[in-house]
Enzyme design. Structure first.
Site, short mmCIF file in Angstrom:
data_model
loop_
_atom_site.label_atom_id
_atom_site.label_comp_id
_atom_site.label_asym_id
_atom_site.label_seq_id
_atom_site.Cartn_x
_atom_site.Cartn_y
_atom_site.Cartn_z
N ASN A 9 6.87 59.46 -59.29
CA ASN A 9 6.74 58.49 -60.37
C ASN A 9 8.16 58.00 -60.67
O ASN A 9 8.95 58.72 -61.27
CB ASN A 9 6.12 59.16 -61.60
N LYS A 11 9.13 55.74 -62.61
CA LYS A 11 9.32 55.30 -64.00
C LYS A 11 10.09 53.97 -64.03
O LYS A 11 9.91 53.15 -63.15
CB LYS A 11 10.00 56.41 -64.81
N HIS A 94 -0.02 58.28 -68.52
CA HIS A 94 1.20 59.09 -68.55
C HIS A 94 1.59 59.33 -70.00
O HIS A 94 1.41 58.45 -70.84
CB HIS A 94 2.32 58.40 -67.79
N GLU A 96 4.31 59.22 -71.42
CA GLU A 96 5.24 58.21 -71.95
C GLU A 96 4.49 56.96 -72.41
O GLU A 96 4.87 56.32 -73.39
CB GLU A 96 6.29 57.88 -70.87
N GLU A 166 0.69 67.43 -66.86
CA GLU A 166 2.11 67.31 -67.16
C GLU A 166 2.39 67.75 -68.60
O GLU A 166 2.23 66.95 -69.54
CB GLU A 166 2.57 65.85 -66.99
N GLY A 172 11.24 65.84 -67.60
CA GLY A 172 12.62 65.37 -67.69
C GLY A 172 13.55 66.32 -68.45
O GLY A 172 14.66 65.95 -68.80
N SER A 212 9.50 68.40 -64.24
CA SER A 212 10.68 69.04 -63.66
C SER A 212 10.41 69.75 -62.33
O SER A 212 10.99 70.80 -62.04
CB SER A 212 11.32 70.01 -64.67
N GLY A 234 12.17 62.59 -61.84
CA GLY A 234 13.57 62.50 -61.44
C GLY A 234 13.86 62.80 -59.98
O GLY A 234 14.60 62.07 -59.31
P1 13P Z 1 10.29 64.81 -64.21
O1 13P Z 1 9.95 65.29 -62.82
O2 13P Z 1 11.52 63.96 -64.24
O3 13P Z 1 10.31 65.95 -65.19
O4 13P Z 1 9.11 63.84 -64.66
C1 13P Z 1 7.81 64.28 -64.54
C2 13P Z 1 6.91 63.13 -64.77
O5 13P Z 1 6.78 62.64 -65.87
C3 13P Z 1 6.18 62.58 -63.62
O6 13P Z 1 5.20 61.70 -64.02
#
Ligand code: 13P
Length: 247
Positions: A9, A11, A94, A96, A166, A172, A212, A234
Site C-alpha cells: 500500500n 499510500k 483502510h 486512514e 491492520e 507506521g 509494520s 512503508g
Molecule cells: P506500515 O507497513 O507502514 O505500518 O503500514 C501498514 C498499512 O497501513 C498498510 O495498509
C-alpha cells in the site's frame, strides 16, 4: 490450500515518474511463482504503473474508489474507471480513510458491493485502536466492522476477496503486533466468516496482516495458519519489499 498474497500500500507516496522507477527497481526482486503480488498505488500512478508492470507477476490495485457509477462526484474515481485502467484489486476501508476521511461502515459496505459488481477484488481493511485493545473489545469491534461491511455480500464473493487485519496502533509505528496477537485476530475473523457464511467460505477467504511488516518479521507472521500474507506500507516502497514477497 490458500495462496499467499503480499500487497504493497503505497499510500500518498511516489509521483508518476517515481512510481515507474520503483516498479523497475522491484521488478526482479518481487518475482515469485508461489505468492500473489499486488501494488496498491495512488490514483494518478495507476496508468503508468499498469504499463510498467506489464508482462510481470505484479497486479495493480487502487487505494480507494467511490460506489456510484458516474456523475457529479468531484474528485472521485469509479470502479469502472479502475477496471478500464487495468486495476484488479481495491483497498476498501483502510483505517486512514475511516479516520481522516470519516468513511463509515455503511459507505464501505456500498463500496465493497460495487467493487464486486465491477469485477474488482476488494481488500477490506479492519482493525482496532490501541484504546479498544486496552479496553478488551478488539474482537467485538472487528466483528462489527466485518459484519457491517459485508452485509448483503454473497458467500461466493467472500471466497474470492481479501481481508486485511491492520491494528491501528501498529501502522507506521514500527510497533508490530506479536505473531500471537496477529494470528489470534486473523483466526477470529475467519471464525466470524464461518458463522456468517460457512466453513468452506471461511477456509477460502484470504486474510492478511498489516502493520509494520518488514523483511525481518514477515516470515514468522506469514507462517501462521490464519495469516495468508500481508498488506505492507512503508516497506513496500523499497527493495525490502522483494524480501517480504520471498519471505
Ligand atoms: P506500515 O507497513 O507502514 O505500518 O503500514 C501498514 C498499512 O497501513 C498498510 O495498509
Amino acid at each position: 490450500m490458500r495462496r499467499k498474497i503480499v500487497a504493497g500500500n503505497w499510500k500518498m507516496n511516489k509521483t508518476p515518474s517515481e512510481a515507474v522507477a520503483l516498479c523497475n527497481e522491484l521488478k526482479e526482486l518481487v518475482k515469485s511463482d508461489s505468492v500473489d503480488v499486488v501494488y496498491c498505488v495512488p490514483a494518478i500512478d495507476i496508468v503508468p504503473v499498469v504499463e510498467a508492470v506489464k508482462g510481470t507477476n505484479v497486479e495493480v490495485g487502487a487505494e480507494n474508489m467511490y460506489f456510484e457509477d458516474k456523475g457529479a462526484y468531484t474528485g472521485e474515481i469509479s470502479a469502472e474507471m479502475l477496471v478500464d485502467a487495468g486495476v484488479k484489486y481495491v483497498i476498501i476501508g483502510h483505517s486512514e480513510r475511516r479516520d481522516y476521511f470519516k468513511e463509515d461502515d455503511e459507505l464501505l459496505n456500498k463500496k465493497v458491493k460495487k467493487a464486486f459488481e465491477a469485477g474488482l477484488t476488494p481488500i477490506l481493511c479492519c482493525g482496532e485502536s490501541l484504546k479498544q485493545r486496552e479496553m478488551g473489545v478488539t474482537m467485538d469491534f472487528i466483528r462489527f466492522q466485518i459484519k457491517s461491511d459485508l452485509d448483503g455480500v454473497a458467500a461466493d464473493q467472500v471466497k474470492d476477496m481479501v481481508i486485511a487485519y491492520e491494528p491501528i496502533w501498529a501502522i507506521g509505528t514500527g510497533m508490530t503486533a506479536t505473531t500471537e496477537q496477529a494470528e489470534e485476530v486473523c483466526k477470529g475473523i475467519r471464525d466470524c466468516i464461518a458463522e456468517m457464511y460457512d466453513e468452506a467460505t471461511a477456509e477460502a477467504v484470504r486474510i492478511q496482516y498489516g502493520g509494520s511488516v518488514n523483511a525481518g518479521n514477515a516470515a514468522e507472521l506469514f507462517a501462521q495458519p490464519d495469516i495468508d500474507g500481508g498488506l505492507v506500507g512503508g516497506a513496500s516502497l523499497k527493495a525490502d519489499f522483494g524480501k517480504i514477497v520471498n519471505y
